[in-house]
Design a protein around this motif. Structure first.
Motif, PDB file in Angstrom:
ATOM      1  N   ARG A 121       0.819  -1.219   0.000  1.00  0.00           N
ATOM      2  CA  ARG A 121       0.000   0.000   0.000  1.00  0.00           C
ATOM      3  C   ARG A 121       0.854   1.272   0.000  1.00  0.00           C
ATOM      4  O   ARG A 121       0.554   2.229  -0.720  1.00  0.00           O
ATOM      5  CB  ARG A 121      -0.920  -0.005   1.213  1.00  0.00           C
ATOM      6  N   ASP A 122       1.905   1.278   0.802  1.00  0.00           N
ATOM      7  CA  ASP A 122       2.753   2.472   0.882  1.00  0.00           C
ATOM      8  C   ASP A 122       3.395   2.791  -0.463  1.00  0.00           C
ATOM      9  O   ASP A 122       3.450   3.956  -0.879  1.00  0.00           O
ATOM     10  CB  ASP A 122       3.835   2.285   1.948  1.00  0.00           C
ATOM     11  N   GLU A 123       3.834   1.757  -1.163  1.00  0.00           N
ATOM     12  CA  GLU A 123       4.455   1.974  -2.470  1.00  0.00           C
ATOM     13  C   GLU A 123       3.425   2.454  -3.494  1.00  0.00           C
ATOM     14  O   GLU A 123       3.709   3.335  -4.312  1.00  0.00           O
ATOM     15  CB  GLU A 123       5.106   0.674  -2.944  1.00  0.00           C
ATOM     16  N   ALA A 151       2.726   6.054  -2.783  1.00  0.00           N
ATOM     17  CA  ALA A 151       3.842   6.882  -3.242  1.00  0.00           C
ATOM     18  C   ALA A 151       3.753   7.120  -4.746  1.00  0.00           C
ATOM     19  O   ALA A 151       3.995   8.244  -5.219  1.00  0.00           O
ATOM     20  CB  ALA A 151       5.171   6.214  -2.883  1.00  0.00           C
ATOM     21  N   LEU A 152       3.378   6.085  -5.491  1.00  0.00           N
ATOM     22  CA  LEU A 152       3.228   6.254  -6.943  1.00  0.00           C
ATOM     23  C   LEU A 152       2.094   7.224  -7.266  1.00  0.00           C
ATOM     24  O   LEU A 152       2.228   8.074  -8.157  1.00  0.00           O
ATOM     25  CB  LEU A 152       2.970   4.893  -7.606  1.00  0.00           C
ATOM     26  N   LYS A 165       1.842   8.990 -10.802  1.00  0.00           N
ATOM     27  CA  LYS A 165       2.030   7.803 -11.630  1.00  0.00           C
ATOM     28  C   LYS A 165       0.915   6.798 -11.346  1.00  0.00           C
ATOM     29  O   LYS A 165       1.136   5.705 -10.850  1.00  0.00           O
ATOM     30  CB  LYS A 165       3.403   7.190 -11.362  1.00  0.00           C
ATOM     31  N   ARG A 166      -0.289   7.203 -11.704  1.00  0.00           N
ATOM     32  CA  ARG A 166      -1.472   6.380 -11.429  1.00  0.00           C
ATOM     33  C   ARG A 166      -1.452   5.059 -12.183  1.00  0.00           C
ATOM     34  O   ARG A 166      -1.853   4.032 -11.651  1.00  0.00           O
ATOM     35  CB  ARG A 166      -2.731   7.149 -11.796  1.00  0.00           C
ATOM     36  N   VAL A 167      -0.999   5.079 -13.426  1.00  0.00           N
ATOM     37  CA  VAL A 167      -0.981   3.847 -14.227  1.00  0.00           C
ATOM     38  C   VAL A 167      -0.051   2.822 -13.580  1.00  0.00           C
ATOM     39  O   VAL A 167      -0.408   1.642 -13.453  1.00  0.00           O
ATOM     40  CB  VAL A 167      -0.546   4.143 -15.682  1.00  0.00           C
ATOM     41  N   GLN A 168       1.115   3.268 -13.130  1.00  0.00           N
ATOM     42  CA  GLN A 168       2.039   2.351 -12.470  1.00  0.00           C
ATOM     43  C   GLN A 168       1.457   1.865 -11.141  1.00  0.00           C
ATOM     44  O   GLN A 168       1.652   0.711 -10.760  1.00  0.00           O
ATOM     45  CB  GLN A 168       3.397   3.025 -12.216  1.00  0.00           C
ATOM     46  N   LEU A 191      -7.728   4.916  -2.727  1.00  0.00           N
ATOM     47  CA  LEU A 191      -6.517   5.195  -1.954  1.00  0.00           C
ATOM     48  C   LEU A 191      -6.083   6.641  -2.138  1.00  0.00           C
ATOM     49  O   LEU A 191      -5.532   7.247  -1.228  1.00  0.00           O
ATOM     50  CB  LEU A 191      -5.384   4.260  -2.372  1.00  0.00           C
ATOM     51  N   ALA A 192      -6.330   7.172  -3.334  1.00  0.00           N
ATOM     52  CA  ALA A 192      -5.926   8.550  -3.624  1.00  0.00           C
ATOM     53  C   ALA A 192      -6.810   9.485  -2.856  1.00  0.00           C
ATOM     54  O   ALA A 192      -6.440  10.467  -2.324  1.00  0.00           O
ATOM     55  CB  ALA A 192      -6.020   8.827  -5.104  1.00  0.00           C
TER      56      ALA A 192
END
Length: 91
Positions: free
Chosen positions: A53-55, A58-59, A64-67, A90-91
């Protein structure tokens, strides 16, 4: 011979239509149960544990929503639509 083929074709078509009707009812019912479960989870303020979740967050923060969606799919096995909705939450 032609009558038998026509009859079998009609039987197959009716069978397929019946199965599709049952599947669409099951899909609607499953979606309704999922909506209710989501409402209960929100009401109880329960947060689903998301691996990585943290990673993912961070994206999202870096734009970097697609990633983030890709990583969510890889870590949870979710399909594309479910992953996008989860990342949006999450956003």
């Amino acid at each position: 011979m032609d009558t038998a083929i026509l009859f079998l074709t009609c039987v197959v078509i009716l069978g397929v239509m019946t199965i599709q009707g049952h599947l669409s009812r099951v899909d609607r019912r499953a979606a309704r149960v999922e909506r209710k479960l989501d409402a209960v989870i929100r009401h109880l303020d329960i947060h689903e544990e998301v691996p990585g979740r943290d990673e993912i967050l961070a994206l999202v923060r870096r734009g970097k929503r697609v990633q983030a969606i890709k990583l969510y799919r890889e870590t949870t096995g979710a399909d594309l639509v479910e992953a996008k909705q989860a990342v949006d939450r999450l956003a």
